[in-house]
Design an enzyme around this catalytic site. Structure first.
Site, short mmCIF file in Angstrom:
data_model
loop_
_atom_site.label_atom_id
_atom_site.label_comp_id
_atom_site.label_asym_id
_atom_site.label_seq_id
_atom_site.Cartn_x
_atom_site.Cartn_y
_atom_site.Cartn_z
N LYS A 190 -10.90 -4.53 -2.92
CA LYS A 190 -11.75 -3.34 -3.00
C LYS A 190 -11.03 -2.18 -3.63
CE LYS A 190 -14.19 -3.92 1.33
NZ LYS A 190 -13.56 -3.94 2.63
N LYS B 153 0.82 -1.22 0.00
CA LYS B 153 0.00 0.00 0.00
C LYS B 153 0.85 1.26 0.00
CE LYS B 153 -4.29 -2.00 1.33
NZ LYS B 153 -5.60 -1.90 1.89
N LYS C 224 -4.99 -10.88 -5.70
CA LYS C 224 -6.25 -11.16 -5.01
C LYS C 224 -7.32 -10.16 -5.43
CE LYS C 224 -6.44 -8.30 -0.96
NZ LYS C 224 -7.34 -8.10 0.15
P1 ATP Z 1 -8.22 -4.04 0.13
O1 ATP Z 1 -7.98 -5.10 -0.87
O2 ATP Z 1 -8.58 -2.73 -0.45
O3 ATP Z 1 -7.18 -3.98 1.19
P2 ATP Z 1 -10.09 -5.89 1.03
O4 ATP Z 1 -10.96 -6.19 -0.10
O5 ATP Z 1 -8.97 -6.80 1.39
O6 ATP Z 1 -9.54 -4.43 0.88
P3 ATP Z 1 -10.79 -5.80 3.83
O7 ATP Z 1 -11.78 -5.01 4.57
O8 ATP Z 1 -9.40 -5.38 4.03
O9 ATP Z 1 -11.08 -5.75 2.28
O10 ATP Z 1 -10.97 -7.34 4.13
C1 ATP Z 1 -12.06 -7.89 4.83
C2 ATP Z 1 -11.94 -9.40 4.93
O11 ATP Z 1 -12.06 -9.99 3.62
C3 ATP Z 1 -10.60 -9.89 5.48
O12 ATP Z 1 -10.84 -11.00 6.31
C4 ATP Z 1 -9.85 -10.31 4.26
O13 ATP Z 1 -8.89 -11.30 4.55
C5 ATP Z 1 -10.96 -10.85 3.38
N1 ATP Z 1 -10.62 -10.77 1.97
C6 ATP Z 1 -10.31 -9.64 1.28
N2 ATP Z 1 -10.04 -9.92 -0.01
C7 ATP Z 1 -10.20 -11.27 -0.14
C8 ATP Z 1 -10.07 -12.18 -1.24
N3 ATP Z 1 -9.73 -11.75 -2.45
N4 ATP Z 1 -10.29 -13.49 -1.03
C9 ATP Z 1 -10.65 -13.94 0.20
N5 ATP Z 1 -10.79 -13.14 1.28
C10 ATP Z 1 -10.57 -11.82 1.13
#
Ligand code: ATP
Ligand code: LTN
Length: 326
Positions: free
Chosen positions: A194, A110, A191
């Site tokens: 968001k 990040k 992955k």
């Molecule tokens: P960013 O990617 O912008 O950091 P994010 O999509 O990871 O955001 P978070 O709020 O950080 O969202 O994550 C919330 C939960 O979703 C966490 O437990 C994280 O491990 C899970 N998670 C996020 N992305 C994935 C993914 N691609 N596959 C499975 N689990 C995920």
């Protein structure tokens, strides 16, 4: 068994959040004492628009309920409603080291390419440790990307207990097998996220049916035309098969048998319909909750009261261990 987890209210939640995190939450609430938090203080580690953050915070809370989290069984609340999170983060920040925080891969990702990096972004995992340790959580359901943050949380708990006297429970990560790492629809080496710039890389939980169908149609596939589960040779198709299986409840071998030789076209079309069908009830419930926000606000107020009643005694114990007057 005490469970704590959180999701940031930034942008729109996607099927990675649903399959990696929220599905575990709804399963755990039947057999554990659970707290689920909308971690809006974490969102501030990157620039946010205040009106959007306020709306996204309510939207994320509504999604928790829409996905099946039951506020009579689980405590659902907003992080900034319980001041103890920020307080404990400061105290734990005095135990964490510059070196260990600099090794966090999420921080490195990040921070890359920014000319100015905030203290908040650097300290993000310390606030996350505070979230978990405040409630003496024994288990933390998260996606695979949070493994390193959980290790740091455990290290901080052990270090504090050894230096200052027993205060914290050392928590364990709960990382599901299938769904723990849903990949981008545009690049199966990354992955689903968001914060990725291209919205076609993710299916958001609130995407309408036509958007879902179009994103699945445009999803990248691998060379050849065979629908086969092989993470190494066919990473894009393997990711789509996992999503299909988890959202429809059908096993991967059954899907391989049905679509193996029929090319990607029919496979993607049916996958699109399976995703639309899985999201439909979530979107209906979400819409109802947002249309009449009184219920949601009452749930969050009650959640904050219940969370604070657990957090405050822990914070008092920690202050005591450190020699801070009560
Ligand atoms: P960013 O990617 O912008 O950091 P994010 O999509 O990871 O955001 P978070 O709020 O950080 O969202 O994550 C919330 C939960 O979703 C966490 O437990 C994280 O491990 C899970 N998670 C996020 N992305 C994935 C993914 N691609 N596959 C499975 N689990 C995920
Ligand atoms: N960093 C997490 C979100 C998060 C979290 C937590 C998860 C903040 N505090 C406490 C579990 C427990 C992420 O998913 N990016």
């Amino acid at each position: 068994m005490r469970v704590f987890s959180g999701i940031q209210p930034t942008g729109r939640a996607h099927i990675g959040n649903l399959l990696g995190a929220i599905h575990q939450f709804t399963d755990l609430q039947n057999r554990a004492d659970c707290l689920f938090c909308v971690v809006n203080l974490h969102a501030l580690t990157l620039p946010q628009d205040p009106a959007a953050l306020r709306a996204d915070t309510l939207q994320m809370a509504a999604l928790y309920l829409a996905c099946g989290i039951d506020p009579r069984r689980s405590t659902v609340f907003v992080q900034s409603h319980v001041a103890a999170h920020a307080e404990l983060a400061w105290l734990l920040g005095c135990e964490a080291t510059y070196g260990e925080l600099g090794r966090m891969t999420q921080f490195k990702d990040k921070a890359a390419g920014r000319d100015s990096v905030s203290l908040g972004l650097f300290a993000y995992p310390v606030l996350m440790a505070a979230d978990i340790l405040l409630y003496a959580a024994t288990h933390v359901p998260v996606g695979d990307d949070q493994r390193q943050h959980l290790e740091l949380t455990r290290d901080l708990a052990v270090r504090f207990n050894a230096r200052h006297g027993e205060a914290f429970v050392v928590p364990e990560a709960l990382i599901g097998q299938a769904g723990a790492r849903v990949m981008s629809l545009q690049n199966p080496a990354e992955k689903m996220s968001k914060s990725a710039a291209d919205p076609a890389s993710r299916i958001e939980l609130l995407d309408g049916p036509d958007t879902v169908r179009a994103k699945i149609r445009r999803a990248v596939t691998d060379s050849g035309r065979e629908v086969r589960y092989d993470r190494t040779a066919k990473p894009a198709v393997a990711n789509l098969l996992e999503i299909f299986s988890l959202l429809s409840g059908e096993a991967i071998p059954a899907l391989e048998a049905r679509y193996g030789d029929s090319g990607y076209g029919r496979f993607k079309q049916d996958l699109g319909e399976a995703v639309v069908a899985a999201l439909d009830p979530i979107q209906r419930r979400h819409e109802e909750l947002i249309r009449a926000p009184d219920h949601l606000e009452a749930v969050l107020a009650d959640g904050a009261r219940r969370a604070a009643a657990l957090a405050d005694p822990m914070l008092r114990t920690v202050n005591e261990r450190l020699g801070l007057p009560g």
